[in-house]
Design a protein around this motif. Sequence first.
Motif, PDB file in Angstrom:
ATOM      1  N   PRO A 179      42.591   9.149  43.559  1.00 39.62           N
ATOM      2  CA  PRO A 179      43.952   9.653  43.738  1.00 39.62           C
ATOM      3  C   PRO A 179      44.265  10.103  45.163  1.00 39.62           C
ATOM      4  CG  PRO A 179      42.686  11.083  42.278  1.00 39.62           C
ATOM      5  CD  PRO A 179      41.825   9.948  42.604  1.00 39.62           C
ATOM      6  N   GLY A 180      43.284  10.295  46.010  1.00 38.15           N
ATOM      7  CA  GLY A 180      43.554  10.792  47.356  1.00 38.15           C
ATOM      8  C   GLY A 180      43.791   9.686  48.355  1.00 38.15           C
ATOM      9  N   GLU A 181      43.588  10.051  49.631  1.00 35.89           N
ATOM     10  CA  GLU A 181      43.791   9.090  50.706  1.00 35.89           C
ATOM     11  C   GLU A 181      42.630   8.106  50.777  1.00 35.89           C
ATOM     12  OE1 GLU A 181      44.571   9.956  55.054  1.00 35.89           O
ATOM     13  OE2 GLU A 181      45.726  11.539  54.064  1.00 35.89           O
ATOM     14  N   ARG A 182      41.425   8.681  50.606  1.00 33.36           N
ATOM     15  CA  ARG A 182      40.236   7.851  50.794  1.00 33.36           C
ATOM     16  C   ARG A 182      39.402   7.849  49.518  1.00 33.36           C
ATOM     17  NH1 ARG A 182      38.461   6.759  55.936  1.00 33.36           N
ATOM     18  NH2 ARG A 182      36.327   7.458  55.645  1.00 33.36           N
ATOM     19  N   TYR A 183      38.454   6.968  49.456  1.00 34.53           N
ATOM     20  CA  TYR A 183      37.552   6.898  48.301  1.00 34.53           C
ATOM     21  C   TYR A 183      36.153   6.543  48.791  1.00 34.53           C
ATOM     22  CZ  TYR A 183      37.487   1.772  48.386  1.00 34.53           C
ATOM     23  OH  TYR A 183      37.298   0.470  48.733  1.00 34.53           O
ATOM     24  N   GLY A 184      35.192   6.749  47.923  1.00 33.30           N
ATOM     25  CA  GLY A 184      33.815   6.406  48.279  1.00 33.30           C
ATOM     26  C   GLY A 184      33.630   4.906  48.195  1.00 33.30           C
ATOM     27  N   TYR A 185      33.521   4.301  49.367  1.00 31.65           N
ATOM     28  CA  TYR A 185      33.432   2.837  49.417  1.00 31.65           C
ATOM     29  C   TYR A 185      31.990   2.399  49.105  1.00 31.65           C
ATOM     30  CZ  TYR A 185      33.221  -1.732  51.735  1.00 31.65           C
ATOM     31  OH  TYR A 185      33.013  -3.038  52.040  1.00 31.65           O
ATOM     32  N   VAL A 186      31.035   3.091  49.745  1.00 30.84           N
ATOM     33  CA  VAL A 186      29.618   2.865  49.429  1.00 30.84           C
ATOM     34  C   VAL A 186      29.058   4.195  48.949  1.00 30.84           C
ATOM     35  CG1 VAL A 186      27.354   2.276  50.356  1.00 30.84           C
ATOM     36  CG2 VAL A 186      29.383   1.105  51.207  1.00 30.84           C
ATOM     37  N   TYR A 187      28.358   4.169  47.889  1.00 30.48           N
ATOM     38  CA  TYR A 187      27.716   5.408  47.433  1.00 30.48           C
ATOM     39  C   TYR A 187      26.331   5.052  46.908  1.00 30.48           C
ATOM     40  CZ  TYR A 187      27.559  10.253  46.051  1.00 30.48           C
ATOM     41  OH  TYR A 187      27.248  11.586  45.985  1.00 30.48           O
ATOM     42  N   GLU A 188      25.302   5.515  47.602  1.00 31.58           N
ATOM     43  CA  GLU A 188      23.942   5.183  47.176  1.00 31.58           C
ATOM     44  C   GLU A 188      23.094   6.450  47.097  1.00 31.58           C
ATOM     45  OE1 GLU A 188      22.356   2.384  49.890  1.00 31.58           O
ATOM     46  OE2 GLU A 188      23.599   0.731  49.174  1.00 31.58           O
ATOM     47  N   ILE A 189      22.269   6.538  46.066  1.00 34.22           N
ATOM     48  CA  ILE A 189      21.301   7.636  45.958  1.00 34.22           C
ATOM     49  C   ILE A 189      19.917   7.023  45.802  1.00 34.22           C
ATOM     50  CG2 ILE A 189      20.534   9.649  44.668  1.00 34.22           C
ATOM     51  CD1 ILE A 189      23.308  10.121  43.791  1.00 34.22           C
ATOM     52  N   ASN A 190      19.026   7.443  46.669  1.00 35.69           N
ATOM     53  CA  ASN A 190      17.652   6.965  46.573  1.00 35.69           C
ATOM     54  C   ASN A 190      16.853   7.933  45.702  1.00 35.69           C
ATOM     55  OD1 ASN A 190      15.065   6.145  46.895  1.00 35.69           O
ATOM     56  ND2 ASN A 190      15.139   6.004  49.125  1.00 35.69           N
ATOM     57  N   PHE A 191      16.545   7.511  44.493  1.00 36.66           N
ATOM     58  CA  PHE A 191      15.866   8.426  43.576  1.00 36.66           C
ATOM     59  C   PHE A 191      14.365   8.541  43.844  1.00 36.66           C
ATOM     60  CE2 PHE A 191      19.749   8.174  41.121  1.00 36.66           C
ATOM     61  CZ  PHE A 191      19.904   9.514  40.841  1.00 36.66           C
ATOM     62  N   LEU A 192      13.897   7.786  44.819  1.00 34.31           N
ATOM     63  CA  LEU A 192      12.511   8.044  45.240  1.00 34.31           C
ATOM     64  C   LEU A 192      12.440   9.302  46.090  1.00 34.31           C
ATOM     65  CD1 LEU A 192      11.335   4.466  46.134  1.00 34.31           C
ATOM     66  CD2 LEU A 192      10.655   5.818  44.190  1.00 34.31           C
ATOM     67  N   ARG A 193      13.594   9.699  46.637  1.00 34.82           N
ATOM     68  CA  ARG A 193      13.591  10.864  47.504  1.00 34.82           C
ATOM     69  C   ARG A 193      14.271  12.075  46.871  1.00 34.82           C
ATOM     70  NH1 ARG A 193      14.878   9.270  53.602  1.00 34.82           N
ATOM     71  NH2 ARG A 193      13.710  11.194  53.801  1.00 34.82           N
ATOM     72  N   CYS A 194      15.176  11.826  45.939  1.00 31.59           N
ATOM     73  CA  CYS A 194      15.966  12.919  45.359  1.00 31.59           C
ATOM     74  C   CYS A 194      15.059  13.966  44.714  1.00 31.59           C
ATOM     75  CB  CYS A 194      16.917  12.367  44.308  1.00 31.59           C
ATOM     76  SG  CYS A 194      17.896  13.635  43.514  1.00 31.59           S
ATOM     77  N   ILE A 195      15.355  15.240  44.996  1.00 33.56           N
ATOM     78  CA  ILE A 195      14.566  16.308  44.387  1.00 33.56           C
ATOM     79  C   ILE A 195      15.348  17.034  43.297  1.00 33.56           C
ATOM     80  CG2 ILE A 195      13.175  16.660  46.441  1.00 33.56           C
ATOM     81  CD1 ILE A 195      14.933  19.065  47.084  1.00 33.56           C
ATOM     82  N   HIS A 196      16.505  16.527  42.947  1.00 32.22           N
ATOM     83  CA  HIS A 196      17.315  17.075  41.855  1.00 32.22           C
ATOM     84  C   HIS A 196      17.586  18.570  42.041  1.00 32.22           C
ATOM     85  CE1 HIS A 196      17.217  13.366  39.576  1.00 32.22           C
ATOM     86  NE2 HIS A 196      15.964  13.257  39.949  1.00 32.22           N
ATOM     87  N   CYS A 197      17.993  18.937  43.269  1.00 33.15           N
ATOM     88  CA  CYS A 197      18.263  20.341  43.539  1.00 33.15           C
ATOM     89  C   CYS A 197      19.691  20.701  43.171  1.00 33.15           C
ATOM     90  CB  CYS A 197      18.021  20.653  45.005  1.00 33.15           C
ATOM     91  SG  CYS A 197      19.135  19.752  46.099  1.00 33.15           S
ATOM     92  N   ASP A 198      20.541  19.712  42.972  1.00 33.32           N
ATOM     93  CA  ASP A 198      21.926  19.958  42.556  1.00 33.32           C
ATOM     94  C   ASP A 198      22.813  20.492  43.678  1.00 33.32           C
ATOM     95  OD1 ASP A 198      22.814  19.048  40.175  1.00 33.32           O
ATOM     96  OD2 ASP A 198      23.158  21.016  39.293  1.00 33.32           O
ATOM     97  N   LEU A 199      22.334  20.474  44.914  1.00 26.29           N
ATOM     98  CA  LEU A 199      23.188  20.983  45.998  1.00 26.29           C
ATOM     99  C   LEU A 199      24.392  20.079  46.213  1.00 26.29           C
ATOM    100  CD1 LEU A 199      20.686  22.275  48.686  1.00 26.29           C
ATOM    101  CD2 LEU A 199      22.254  23.592  47.309  1.00 26.29           C
ATOM    102  N   CYS A 200      24.210  18.770  45.991  1.00 29.58           N
ATOM    103  CA  CYS A 200      25.345  17.851  46.126  1.00 29.58           C
ATOM    104  C   CYS A 200      26.430  18.202  45.133  1.00 29.58           C
ATOM    105  CB  CYS A 200      24.876  16.416  45.941  1.00 29.58           C
ATOM    106  SG  CYS A 200      23.854  16.172  44.489  1.00 29.58           S
ATOM    107  N   VAL A 201      26.011  18.593  43.919  1.00 35.27           N
ATOM    108  CA  VAL A 201      26.994  18.950  42.897  1.00 35.27           C
ATOM    109  C   VAL A 201      27.769  20.193  43.324  1.00 35.27           C
ATOM    110  CG1 VAL A 201      27.254  19.594  40.489  1.00 35.27           C
ATOM    111  CG2 VAL A 201      25.532  17.928  41.150  1.00 35.27           C
ATOM    112  N   GLU A 202      27.057  21.141  43.931  1.00 39.68           N
ATOM    113  CA  GLU A 202      27.742  22.355  44.383  1.00 39.68           C
ATOM    114  C   GLU A 202      28.654  22.064  45.559  1.00 39.68           C
ATOM    115  OE1 GLU A 202      25.812  26.045  44.656  1.00 39.68           O
ATOM    116  OE2 GLU A 202      24.095  25.407  43.465  1.00 39.68           O
TER     117      GLU A 202
END
Lengths: 406, 221
Positions: free
Chosen positions: B89-112
Motif C-alpha cells: 500500500p505504500g510508495e515502495r515494496y520489498g523487491y528482493v527479500y532473502e533470509i539465510n537460515f544458516l545464519r539466522c539466530i531467531h532473535c526476533d529483532l527484525c520483528v521488533e
Amino acid sequence: MRPLLLAAGDPLLEEPVTLFPIVAIVLVKVVVAFAVLLVAVLFMVWFERKVIAGMQNRVGPNVAGPWGLLQTLADGIKSFFKEDSIPERADRFVFKLAPYLSLVPAFLTFTVIPLGGSFAGTSDGTISLFGHRTFLQVADPPIGVLLVLAMSSIAVYGVMLAGWSSGSKYPLLGAVRASAQMVSYEAALGLSVVTVVFVSRSLSTHDIVAVQDRLASWNLVATGFVPFLIFIVAATAELNRPPFDLVEAEQELVGGFHTEYAGIRFAMFYLSEFMNTVTMSAIIVTLFLGGPQPPFHWHPAGPGWLWGLFWFVAKLFVFLYMYVWFRATLPRFRYDHLMDLGWKVLIPLSFGWLLLIATLRIARDQGWNQALTAVVAAAILAACWGLFSLALRVASRHRRLEGTAF
Amino acid sequence: MGWWQGFLVTARQSRVFGGQRVTTEYSAGKYAGDAKIAKPERLHGRHVLNRYEDGMEKCIGCELCAGVCPARCIYVRGADNPPDEPVSPGERYGYVYEINFLRCIHCDLCVEACPTEAITESKLFEFSFTNREDAIYTKAELVVDDEGRPRQLPWEDWRPGDDANTSGWMRATAPAGSAEFEGRVAWSGELGYGVRAPEPGQGQPGQDQPAGTGPDETGAG
C-alpha cells in the motif's frame, strides 16, 4: 599328582584329555564366559547411565529398545562406522596395540572367576556337563589370585602406552597420572589380597570360594572388614573410576589417555573400562563375599548351579550399584590427596592389618593366648601408627620451613 | 553435613524415594509415536512475510530488519511500487527479500524493528536442508499464500498450530510494556486471520488500570 599346572583344581582336566567332550567342554566354557562378560558389560553401561540419570533427576537412555536397553549396542555400532583417525605424530603400531592391551587383561581376569556351581553337600562347586564334572569357571589355576593381580597390573600398560603413543600432551599427562596412581594403589590392593590368601590358605579362586561357606566364614568377616574396605578403595582407584578418575579428568585433561582415540578404538577403551568394573566387582565378590556361596547353609530345591549363579549375580549387583553410586556422589580427588591416601593411609593400614592377621594365625597355630596376643599386637601397631604419623608431621613441617610445602 | 550424607542425597533422587524427573521429552515420550510436545506460544521459528487483509504485502522495503539483524542474515532491496499494480500500500515494496537460515539466530529483532509488522516468526523450527540454496529463503517462500498461511516447503516439519500464532502478539502492549496498552489491539489485520485478538491474560478492554498502579509495574519496571 595334578596333570596340568593351569588346570589344577578342575576335575574335568584330571581325566584323560580327549577332543570330545573334554576339549569341547572347555571351548564351550570359553565362548560362554566371553559372551556372558560382553553382555554383562553392555548391561553395565546401560545400568550405569540409567542409575546415574536417576540420581541426577534425568531420564537416561530410553529410546533404543525397551527402557533403552539396546543403547550400548547402538553406540557400539555407531563407533564401528566412525572414522578411525590416527594422529600424525602418533607411534602407529603402539597406538593400534594399546586398546587391545587394555581389553585383553580385562577378559583374562574374568576367566578365573567362579560364576556359579552348587556347593551343597559334596558337589564342591561342580556341575555336570555331558557326564563330566567341571567347575563353572573357565580355568582354576592354582595361582588364580596372582593372575588377577598380574592382569590388573598389565592393564596399566594399555593406558600408559595409549597416552604415550598418541604424540600429544594431554594423553601423556593422563598416562603419567595413570601409572603413578596404579603403582600407588596396587600395593594396598595386593596387601589386602594377601590377607585373604592368609585366611583362605589358597591362591586358587575356587578354593577361596569353597572355604567361605557361610556368612561367618566369608572373608569379609574372617579378615575383619578392614582389608575389604581397603580393597574397595584401591580397586576403585585401580579402575580409574570416580572419585579416582584423575586419569581422564575432563576438566583438566580433555579426555585423558584416550583423547586422541576415536571410533572403534575408543569404544574398546570404553568397553574395557566397564569390563574392568564388572570384573573387579566379581573379584570382590569372589575374594570377600564367597562368590556363588549362599550367606548361610541353605540349599533349596532346584538346580544347585542356578542358585550359585543367583547368589553370585545378586552380590555382583551390590558392587556395580556401589560403583555407580560413588560416581554420582563423590567429587574427584586432588592429585596430592590421592597420593597421600594411597601411600600414607592405605598402604600402612593394609600392611599393619596383614601383620595383625598373620600374628593371630601364628598364635592360633602355636597355641598362644589369643586375646593377649591380639592386645599386644594391636598395641604395637598403634605405637607404630603413632610413630608414623609423627614422622609424617615432622616431614611436612620441614617442607613447610623450606617453603616447598603446598 | 557428614561426608556420608552425600550418599543419601544422591540415593534419595531415585523415583523409588519420590525423586522427580525434570526432563521434558522433546518427542512427547517414547510411545507417543510421531507426536511432539506443544510448542511455547512465543517460540521464535521460521519467518513469514505477512500480507494485509486485501492481499497487499506489508513489507515496504525499508531495510530496517536487515539493519538490525545481528547475524546479517537478511538481505532486502526495496523498489518503487508499480503505479498500476501496486504490491504494497505504500510508495515502495520489498523487491528482493532473502533470509539465510544458516545464519539466522531467531532473535526476533527484525520483528521488533519492522514498522509495518510485515515480518513475524512462525513456530516452525524443525527444518533441515541438504544444500545452501534451500537454506536461503527467498520472497517466494517467505510471503504467506493467498489464505494467509505460511508456505510449507518439503523439508519443513509443520505441525498443527505452528502457523496459528505468528509473533503478532508482540504488539499487544506498547514497546515499553506500559499497562495502558494492555488488551488493546495495536496492530493491523492480516490476510486470512483478520485482526488478531490481544494476547490471552492481558486483561480485557475497559478494565485497564492507569499506568503505574498495576501489580506488575512495581518490580518489573
